[in-house]
Scaffold this active site. Structure first.
Site, PDB file in Angstrom:
ATOM      1  N   ALA A 173     -14.704  70.078  25.837  1.00 14.54           N
ATOM      2  CA  ALA A 173     -14.884  69.190  24.687  1.00 14.54           C
ATOM      3  C   ALA A 173     -16.050  68.226  24.885  1.00 14.54           C
ATOM      4  O   ALA A 173     -16.904  68.080  24.004  1.00 14.54           O
ATOM      5  CB  ALA A 173     -13.593  68.411  24.434  1.00 14.54           C
TER       6      ALA A 173
ATOM      7  N   VAL B  48      -6.822  69.439  23.962  1.00 14.41           N
ATOM      8  CA  VAL B  48      -8.189  69.938  23.918  1.00 14.41           C
ATOM      9  C   VAL B  48      -8.751  69.858  25.339  1.00 14.41           C
ATOM     10  O   VAL B  48      -8.671  68.795  25.970  1.00 14.41           O
ATOM     11  CB  VAL B  48      -9.041  69.088  22.954  1.00 14.41           C
ATOM     12  CG1 VAL B  48     -10.485  69.563  22.935  1.00 14.41           C
ATOM     13  CG2 VAL B  48      -8.450  69.122  21.545  1.00 14.41           C
ATOM     14  N   CYS B  49      -9.282  70.949  25.841  1.00 13.20           N
ATOM     15  CA  CYS B  49      -9.823  70.967  27.204  1.00 13.20           C
ATOM     16  C   CYS B  49     -10.937  69.930  27.326  1.00 13.20           C
ATOM     17  O   CYS B  49     -11.945  69.994  26.613  1.00 13.20           O
ATOM     18  CB  CYS B  49     -10.361  72.349  27.558  1.00 13.20           C
ATOM     19  SG  CYS B  49     -11.222  72.351  29.151  1.00 13.20           S
ATOM     20  N   ILE B  50     -10.756  68.998  28.251  1.00 15.12           N
ATOM     21  CA  ILE B  50     -11.671  67.854  28.320  1.00 15.12           C
ATOM     22  C   ILE B  50     -13.084  68.283  28.714  1.00 15.12           C
ATOM     23  O   ILE B  50     -14.060  67.813  28.125  1.00 15.12           O
ATOM     24  CB  ILE B  50     -11.100  66.751  29.249  1.00 15.12           C
ATOM     25  CG1 ILE B  50     -11.954  65.488  29.180  1.00 15.12           C
ATOM     26  CG2 ILE B  50     -10.953  67.230  30.691  1.00 15.12           C
ATOM     27  CD1 ILE B  50     -11.246  64.262  29.742  1.00 15.12           C
TER      28      ILE B  50
END
Lengths: 122, 98, 130
Positions: C82, C77-79
């Site tokens: 997110a 998940v793209c930090i």
């Protein structure tokens, strides 16, 4: 990591600010520069609206996208292609755009996509 | 290099289909998924009139059946998700339009 | 063949994540491999452990977790996307001094470099957007 380079194209098709798509695409483009992969950007459809000047995005609490687009060249991302038809449909003249862009007719867009290894869409 | 173009919007909800048709080269294929399957309705047939016979047209039957499109348009070849994966392998890349 | 999958549409708001799940199952069934599934933009909501759909609807985050466990999938998940949207793991919750964290099991938070690397190392990248 494999040594051979792949050619990548990011297709932008959305207007700025109203959705995160333009910002998301730009962030991916800047990340590509770290990997030193050949990267082109194509602006089609409403994404050509990203290229209009004089954004003051602070009025809506956002960061200025055009300032960041102007940074692309510093990151050696200089293959910026723009759909000529999308510009003219929106009444935008190429001389209104301060970025160093290449205008493409529709057949040239098909050719550009054809020669890429991978394409990411936003 | 050939491309599988995947479109997931109706012709009225976004320019995805129109843009994908601009971007298509001979030998490419087009696959309609999600709301894209509505483009197979006869009313939209003119959108595809510019396509050459060298572009194969597919639709994801799971999405068509979900939407009650049971009389499949004969210009489109119906495939399931396994077929979607096989097409992704057969063409050298996949470009999504949404 | 090595695939990577990109999901940019939110689950429930769009069909993107559900379509990507079905596509991924077929990829694996046909004997191909998935290098990574990358969740970006609104797609990050696929990693919410707090999603609580009615029992007769599919629990998309739980289905991703299950598929990841069965096939050792790398669900990233793209930090940046997110954290903005309130999807935090334990580390990020601590960093931002939040009381709870909600990244579902078998997902990890990481940077956009993981998307670029997936593009370089995979034979095919398939994006499910909204």
């Amino acid at each position: 990591m494999r040594e051979n380079k792949k050619s990548f194209l990011i297709i932008n098709r959305k207007a700025p600010y109203g959705s995160s798509a333009a910002r998301d695409a730009l962030d991916v483009a800047l990340t590509f520069s770290v990997f030193e992969q050949p990267l082109s950007l194509l602006f089609m459809d409403d994404a050509v609206l990203q290229l209009l000047p004089n954004h003051q995005a602070n009025t809506i609490g956002q960061k200025n996208l055009s300032a960041n687009l102007a940074m692309l060249e510093m990151y050696d991302i200089d293959q910026l292609y723009v759909c000529r038809q999308a510009l003219s449909e929106r009444g935008i003249r190429p001389d209104q755009i301060s970025l160093n862009i290449t205008l493409l007719d529709t057949h040239a867009i098909a050719a550009l996509i054809k020669q890429q290894d991978q394409v990411l869409s936003f | 290099m050939t491309t599988l173009h995947v479109i997931n919007k109706t012709p009225s909800e976004s320019s995805a289909l129109r843009d994908s048709l601009i971007a298509m080269s001979d030998g490419d294929a087009l696959l309609l998924i999600e709301n894209g399957v509505y483009a197979t309705l006869p009313a939209y047939s003119e959108h595809f009139s510019r396509l050459t016979a060298n572009v194969q047209c597919y639709l994801l039957t799971d999405d068509a059946q979900a939407r009650g499109l049971n009389d499949l348009n004969q210009d489109f070849c119906g495939i399931d998700y396994d077929g979607f994966v096989e097409l992704s392998c057969r063409y050298s890349k996949v470009v999504s339009w949404f | 063949m090595i695939f990577s999958i990109v999901v940019t549409g939110a689950p429930y708001s769009s069909q993107a994540s559900a379509s990507a799940l079905q596509f991924s199952r077929s990829v694996l069934k046909l004997g191909h491999s998935i290098h990574r599934v990358f969740f970006y933009a609104d797609g990050v909501h696929s990693g919410s452990a707090l999603a609580s759909p009615p029992q007769d609807e599919s629990n998309i985050p739980a289905e991703w977790s299950e598929l990841a466990r069965q096939h050792q999938l790398d669900l990233v998940v793209c930090i940046a996307a997110a954290v903005r949207r309130g999807i935090l793991d334990e580390n990020e919750a601590r960093r931002y001094e939040k009381k709870g964290h909600n990244l579902a099991a078998d997902f990890t938070l990481s940077g956009l470099g993981q998307l670029v690397e997936a593009g370089i190392l995979s034979d095919r990248v398939v994006t499910f957007g909204a």
